[in-house]
Design a protein around this motif. Sequence first.
Motif, mmCIF file in Angstrom:
data_model
loop_
_atom_site.group_PDB
_atom_site.id
_atom_site.type_symbol
_atom_site.label_atom_id
_atom_site.label_comp_id
_atom_site.label_asym_id
_atom_site.label_seq_id
_atom_site.Cartn_x
_atom_site.Cartn_y
_atom_site.Cartn_z
ATOM 1 N N PRO A 199 0.796 -1.233 0.000
ATOM 2 C CA PRO A 199 0.000 0.000 0.000
ATOM 3 C C PRO A 199 0.825 1.279 0.000
ATOM 4 O O PRO A 199 0.452 2.258 -0.651
ATOM 5 N N ALA A 200 1.930 1.293 0.700
ATOM 6 C CA ALA A 200 2.739 2.517 0.776
ATOM 7 C C ALA A 200 3.260 2.923 -0.591
ATOM 8 O O ALA A 200 3.441 4.113 -0.872
ATOM 9 N N GLY A 201 3.502 1.947 -1.454
ATOM 10 C CA GLY A 201 3.984 2.258 -2.790
ATOM 11 C C GLY A 201 2.875 2.642 -3.746
ATOM 12 O O GLY A 201 3.009 3.582 -4.535
ATOM 13 N N HIS A 202 1.767 1.934 -3.672
ATOM 14 C CA HIS A 202 0.682 2.132 -4.635
ATOM 15 C C HIS A 202 -0.202 3.332 -4.296
ATOM 16 O O HIS A 202 -0.703 4.002 -5.203
ATOM 17 N N LEU A 203 -0.385 3.587 -3.019
ATOM 18 C CA LEU A 203 -1.346 4.621 -2.619
ATOM 19 C C LEU A 203 -0.688 5.849 -2.002
ATOM 20 O O LEU A 203 -1.361 6.822 -1.696
ATOM 21 N N GLY A 204 0.608 5.808 -1.801
ATOM 22 C CA GLY A 204 1.295 6.911 -1.145
ATOM 23 C C GLY A 204 1.508 6.599 0.314
ATOM 24 O O GLY A 204 0.648 6.020 0.972
ATOM 25 N N MET A 243 7.583 3.705 -5.805
ATOM 26 C CA MET A 243 7.589 2.837 -6.980
ATOM 27 C C MET A 243 8.487 3.387 -8.080
ATOM 28 O O MET A 243 9.170 2.626 -8.774
ATOM 29 N N GLY A 244 8.519 4.706 -8.227
ATOM 30 C CA GLY A 244 9.421 5.301 -9.206
ATOM 31 C C GLY A 244 10.869 5.039 -8.850
ATOM 32 O O GLY A 244 11.693 4.690 -9.709
ATOM 33 N N GLY A 245 11.195 5.183 -7.584
ATOM 34 C CA GLY A 245 12.548 4.903 -7.135
ATOM 35 C C GLY A 245 12.923 3.446 -7.333
ATOM 36 O O GLY A 245 14.060 3.128 -7.707
ATOM 37 N N GLY A 246 11.951 2.559 -7.102
ATOM 38 C CA GLY A 246 12.198 1.137 -7.317
ATOM 39 C C GLY A 246 12.505 0.817 -8.768
ATOM 40 O O GLY A 246 13.406 0.036 -9.078
ATOM 41 N N LEU A 297 6.158 -9.878 11.897
ATOM 42 C CA LEU A 297 5.246 -9.473 10.831
ATOM 43 C C LEU A 297 5.110 -7.957 10.851
ATOM 44 O O LEU A 297 4.743 -7.380 11.875
ATOM 45 N N ILE A 298 5.394 -7.315 9.724
ATOM 46 C CA ILE A 298 5.292 -5.860 9.632
ATOM 47 C C ILE A 298 3.961 -5.508 8.963
ATOM 48 O O ILE A 298 3.743 -5.826 7.794
ATOM 49 N N PRO A 299 3.039 -4.865 9.690
ATOM 50 C CA PRO A 299 1.723 -4.557 9.128
ATOM 51 C C PRO A 299 1.817 -3.549 7.981
ATOM 52 O O PRO A 299 2.673 -2.650 7.978
ATOM 53 N N GLY A 300 0.918 -3.699 7.013
ATOM 54 C CA GLY A 300 0.816 -2.741 5.920
ATOM 55 C C GLY A 300 2.031 -2.688 5.013
ATOM 56 O O GLY A 300 2.283 -1.672 4.363
ATOM 57 N N CYS A 301 2.775 -3.771 4.953
ATOM 58 C CA CYS A 301 4.048 -3.772 4.230
ATOM 59 C C CYS A 301 4.038 -4.827 3.136
ATOM 60 O O CYS A 301 3.570 -5.963 3.342
ATOM 61 N N GLY A 302 4.555 -4.467 1.971
ATOM 62 C CA GLY A 302 4.714 -5.402 0.881
ATOM 63 C C GLY A 302 6.078 -6.071 0.917
ATOM 64 O O GLY A 302 6.719 -6.189 1.967
ATOM 65 N N HIS A 303 6.537 -6.482 -0.261
ATOM 66 C CA HIS A 303 7.809 -7.203 -0.371
ATOM 67 C C HIS A 303 9.009 -6.274 -0.193
ATOM 68 O O HIS A 303 10.052 -6.685 0.307
ATOM 69 N N MET A 304 8.864 -5.017 -0.621
ATOM 70 C CA MET A 304 9.995 -4.082 -0.608
ATOM 71 C C MET A 304 10.076 -3.370 0.749
ATOM 72 O O MET A 304 10.012 -2.151 0.857
ATOM 73 N N MET A 305 10.228 -4.139 1.799
ATOM 74 C CA MET A 305 10.131 -3.615 3.160
ATOM 75 C C MET A 305 11.227 -2.606 3.493
ATOM 76 O O MET A 305 11.013 -1.708 4.304
ATOM 77 N N LEU A 306 12.380 -2.719 2.881
ATOM 78 C CA LEU A 306 13.451 -1.764 3.170
ATOM 79 C C LEU A 306 13.073 -0.350 2.762
ATOM 80 O O LEU A 306 13.497 0.618 3.391
ATOM 81 N N ALA A 307 12.283 -0.232 1.698
ATOM 82 C CA ALA A 307 11.831 1.081 1.246
ATOM 83 C C ALA A 307 10.511 1.476 1.883
ATOM 84 O O ALA A 307 10.301 2.632 2.252
ATOM 85 N N GLU A 308 9.605 0.515 2.033
ATOM 86 C CA GLU A 308 8.262 0.823 2.516
ATOM 87 C C GLU A 308 8.204 1.096 4.020
ATOM 88 O O GLU A 308 7.519 2.023 4.462
ATOM 89 N N LYS A 309 8.872 0.257 4.781
ATOM 90 C CA LYS A 309 8.815 0.344 6.251
ATOM 91 C C LYS A 309 10.234 0.273 6.820
ATOM 92 O O LYS A 309 10.608 -0.683 7.515
ATOM 93 N N PRO A 310 11.057 1.274 6.527
ATOM 94 C CA PRO A 310 12.470 1.192 6.923
ATOM 95 C C PRO A 310 12.690 1.127 8.427
ATOM 96 O O PRO A 310 13.554 0.366 8.897
#
Length: 262
Positions: free
Chosen positions: A154-159, A169-172, A238-251
Motif C-alpha cells: 500500500p505505501a507504494g501504490h497509494l502513497g 515505486m518510481g525509485g524502485g 510481521l510488519i503490518p501494511g508492508c509489501g515485499h519491498m520492506m526496506l523502502a516501505e517500512k524502513p
Amino acid sequence: MDLTVAGQHVHAGTGGRAFDPDLPLVVFLHGAGLDHTVWALPARYFAHHDLSVLAVDLPGHGKSQGAPLTSIAALADWVVKLLDEVGASKAALVGHSQGALVALETAARHAERVRALALMGAAPKMPVHPDLLAAAEANDHKAFDLMTSWGFGPAGHLGGARVPGSWLMGGGERLLERVKPGVLSADLAACNAYQEGMEAAAKVTCPTVVIMGSDDKMTPARAGAKLAGAISNAQQVLIPGCGHMMLAEKPDETLDALKTIL
C-alpha cells in the motif's frame, strides 16, 4: 570497499565507517536485480553500533564485476569465499528476497561460518511468474514494471513514503533500470529453480529471525511463517501494511526487526 573474490572485483558498502576485521561482521545480501544501496539505513545503523558491515554487490550487480551466478547454491558458496577474503571465521547474514535464499542456503551448507540469520521477504520456494521470467529474459522493461507493481504494498501504490516528496515505486524502477542486461533474468531463474528451502531450513542451527510483510504478494507472509516453522527456534516478525519491498516501505520497522537478532 573494494575486494577480490574468486578472481573478480567486488564492491561492498561499509555503512559509512572503515571496515574493522576485529568487530563482529554482518553481511547484507540484496534481492534480484538490486544492489548494495538498498541497505543504506541498516548498514549505517549497525556500522555505528559496534559491528563491521559489508553490504555487497553480488557478482555482476552494481559495482561488482563478473557474470551473475546462476544458482542459489553457487551464491552460497561465494558468500563463504567473501568471508575468507576478509578473514572472517563467522558472520551474521541478512538477506532480502533472493538474498534471503542465499543466506539460508549458506547457513545450511556452511553452518560453522554463520552466527546469526535474518531472512526478509523469504519463502521456502520462490516461483517466478512466467510473464516476469519471459520479460526479464528478453531484457524488456515490462520486467521492471511487473516487479515494482507486485513488489510494493500500500505505501507504494497509494502513497505513504516516509520522505516527503519521494516516490517509492518510481525509485524502485529507477534502481532496477541500472541492472546490466541478463542479470535480472539470471537472478529470477535462480530463484525459480531453487527447491531446497525446507531441507535447508531444517539444517539451520544459528539464531534466526524471519521478517515478513503483511501485504507481500511475492513471498506471502504465510510462506514466510512456514519457513520459520521449519527452523529451530526461529523468531517471526510481521510488519503490518508492508509489501515485499520492506526496506523502502517500512524502513524503521524493518530496522527494529533486525535489531532483535543483530
